[in-house]
Design an enzyme around this catalytic site. Sequence first.
Site, PDB file in Angstrom:
ATOM      1  N   ASP A   1       0.797  -1.224   0.000  1.00 43.13           N
ATOM      2  CA  ASP A   1       0.000   0.000   0.000  1.00 43.13           C
ATOM      3  C   ASP A   1       0.831   1.277   0.000  1.00 43.13           C
ATOM      4  OD1 ASP A   1      -2.453  -1.323  -0.105  1.00 43.13           O
ATOM      5  OD2 ASP A   1      -2.389  -1.740   2.020  1.00 43.13           O
TER       6      ASP A   1
ATOM      7  N   TYR B   1     -10.226  -0.861   2.307  1.00 40.57           N
ATOM      8  CA  TYR B   1      -9.657  -0.760   3.653  1.00 40.57           C
ATOM      9  C   TYR B   1      -9.292   0.673   4.021  1.00 40.57           C
ATOM     10  CZ  TYR B   1      -9.099  -5.449   5.600  1.00 40.57           C
ATOM     11  OH  TYR B   1      -9.325  -6.676   6.184  1.00 40.57           O
TER      12      TYR B   1
END
Length: 673
Positions: free
Chosen positions: A321, A405
Site C-alpha cells: 500500500d 480498507y
Amino acid sequence: MAPHPFSTLSIEETRSARDVILASHTGAVVDFREIFLQEPAKEEVKKYLNLEHSARLSPTSPRPPRLAKCQYDIIGSDRVPEYHESIVDVESKKRVKHEVIGKEHQAGLTLWEFDTLVKTCKASPLFQEAVAELKLPEGFELVVEPWPYGGMDLEHENKRYFQGLCFAQDTRSKNADSNFYAYPLPLIPIMDAHKKEIVRIDKLATGGKGDGLSEKTHAERIIDHCQTSDYVPELLENGTRKDLKVLNVLQPDGPSFKVTNENLIEWQKWRFRVSFNPREGAVIHDVHYDGRSILYRLSISEMTVPYADPRPPFHRKQAFDFGDGGAGNCANNLSLGCDCLGVIKYFDGVVISSDGEPENHPNVICLHEQDNGIGWKHTNWRTGRAVVTRNRELVVQFIITLANYEYVFAYKFDQAGGITIETRATGIVSVVNIDPGKTSNYGNVVSGGVLAQNHQHIFCARIDPAIDGHNNTVLHEESHTMPWDQATNPHGNLYEVRKTTVHRSAGLDAAPQHNRTFKIINPNKTNPVSGNPVGYKFVPPPTQKLLASPGSIQAQRALFTQHHVWVTKYKDNELYAGGRFTLQSQLEVDGVSDAAKRNDPVTNGDVVIWSVFGLTHNPRVEDWPVMPADIFQVNLRPSDFFTANPSIDVPSTKNLSSQLVTNDSCCAEPGKL
C-alpha cells in the site's frame, strides 16, 4: 528565512521543479507521476541542525540544497512510456541527477491510471459481454474497483497491467453510498496499461469446500443469493442508537502545543518537525526531549497485504500500500469533529496532476492532544493521600483509504518520554462471491453469497535513532530462568538478564518467552545513576510473519516480512523496506533484506531499526459490513536515558469538569426515567 530542510515542498517549489523537467525534455510528451521533497544528505543536514539547536543559525548560514524528486514518464512515438526519475535543485532551477529506470521495474501507480481502467472497462466490448452473461437484476449497476495487478507470474511477459474487482450496486435506495461490496461479481478485467485495452477477463471460481480451484459452479443469476448490508446511518434498517449521549473534548484554555515555522511542533518538553510526502504520508523528523536528541527520522516504511486464496488469479492478490501507489496519495482530508477530537491543528500536503501542476491536499495530518488514562499514581496508605497524574498524549495522525480498507496511523508522544507508533486497520474486508449454502477453507462467509478471504496485514516502521547523538548501538536483552544452585540460587527464584550486542546488520525476531527487548543505546554516554549507557527500548510485537511458502512470489517480493526486527547501517535514501519498486515485482530489490545482507558493522555508528508487525486476519462475521478497528502498537520507551521519571513534574490537578452521575440521569429504577 528559507524553508527548513525538512519542510514539505511548497506549491511554488513543486511548480518550479515541474518547469525544470519540462525544459529538460523539450518537445517530448511528459506525463508526471510524483514531485516531492528529496531529503538532503544526512551529513549536510546534521551540520545545519547543529547550528539550529545551538541558536547559531542565521540567514547567511550554509544550508542543504532544496531538492525535489520528480517521477515521470516520457511518452515515445510508440506510445509506450519510459519511466524517468530526476532530482531538481529548486533554488538554482537545475536538474542535478537523472535516471532512466529499466523496464524490469514498474513505476508506482497513479490515481488517474485507476480512472483510465474504469473508462476502459466501460468502452470494452469484451468486458461488457462478460458482464451481460451475469444477468444482473433490474436496479443494480456495475462497479469496477481498480486494484494493482500483483506479483507477475514467472511465465508472463512483464507488461504493465491493472485489474478491476467487480461488484454490483443496488441503486433502488437512490443512495450513492449503498454498500456494493455486498454483491461481489465473479470476474476481473485485466487492462494493458500502455494500450489502454482490456486484454483478458479472469472468470472466478465461486465454489466451496470440495470444489476445485478453477471450477465455475455459480448460477446464471449470480447475486440473487446476496443480501443488502449497508453501513451509512440513513440506510440502517433500525437506524442508529438513541441512548448514546454527547461526550465532548473541551480545552477552554486552548492546546498545550505550539506550532511555528510551518512544521515545528513543541509540546511538554518535546520538539520535532513533521512533513508529508506521497509515499510515506506523515514523517517525523529531528525529535528532541528537553533539549536531548532521540530520533533523526520516524516513518511507516511499507506494508503488504497478501491473500491466502489459492484459486487463480488470487495467488496474485497482494498489495503494497505504500510502494504500489503511495499512502500519502490516498490520505484522507480529515474532518473537524470526526477524525480527531479536541483543539486541532491540521497540516496540508501537496499533490500533482499528470501535467505536473501542483495543488493543495488539505488536512492530511491532524495534531491534537488526548487523555489516555492515568499516567502515574501512588497512595501513601499511612496518610491516605493519593497523588495521581493523567497521561496526556500528543498525537500526529493520518488516515488512508485504499479501496475497501482504511488504515489509521498515529505517532503518539507522552510526558514520560515515550513514543508510540500505532496502526489501526478498519474499513471493509475484501470479498468474493460464493455459491449459496457453501463454506470455504479460504475465508469465512460473512453475508449471503459473500466470502471474506483470509489474508495478512504486515507493516514496517522505520526508526532512525539519534540517542544523544548519531553513534548508537543495538542490543537485545533476555530474561532466563537460572538452574538451581546451592551457592547462587538455593531457592530457585533467580532469573538472569542476558545482553547480546548486534555487531553486524541482520534480521532478528521477537522472543516473548524470554521477554526479548531491543535497546538502542549510546555507548559513549553513561547514565549517572545506573552507570548504564543511555538508551531507548522496545519490545517487538510477536505477531505472525508472512505465511506464504518460502520461494513463492508472495514471499519473494516481501522479504522484509521474514523478521520482526532488522538492524542496518544508515545509507542515504534507503527508506523503503520493500524496495523502491513494488508494483508487479517478483522479488524484493534494494529493500531491507538486501541492506542486511551487506553485513555492515553496526556498533557505535549510524544505525537504522526496522520494526515489522501485523495482523493475520481470518475474517469473522463481526467484521461485516465494516470491521471494528484492530489496533497494533510499537512502544519506544526511555531506558536509563533520564535520571528519574521525566513525568514526575506533571501537575496532579483535579479535573473540576468531572461530575457525579445523578439518579435521574442513569440510575433510576426501570420504568421511572
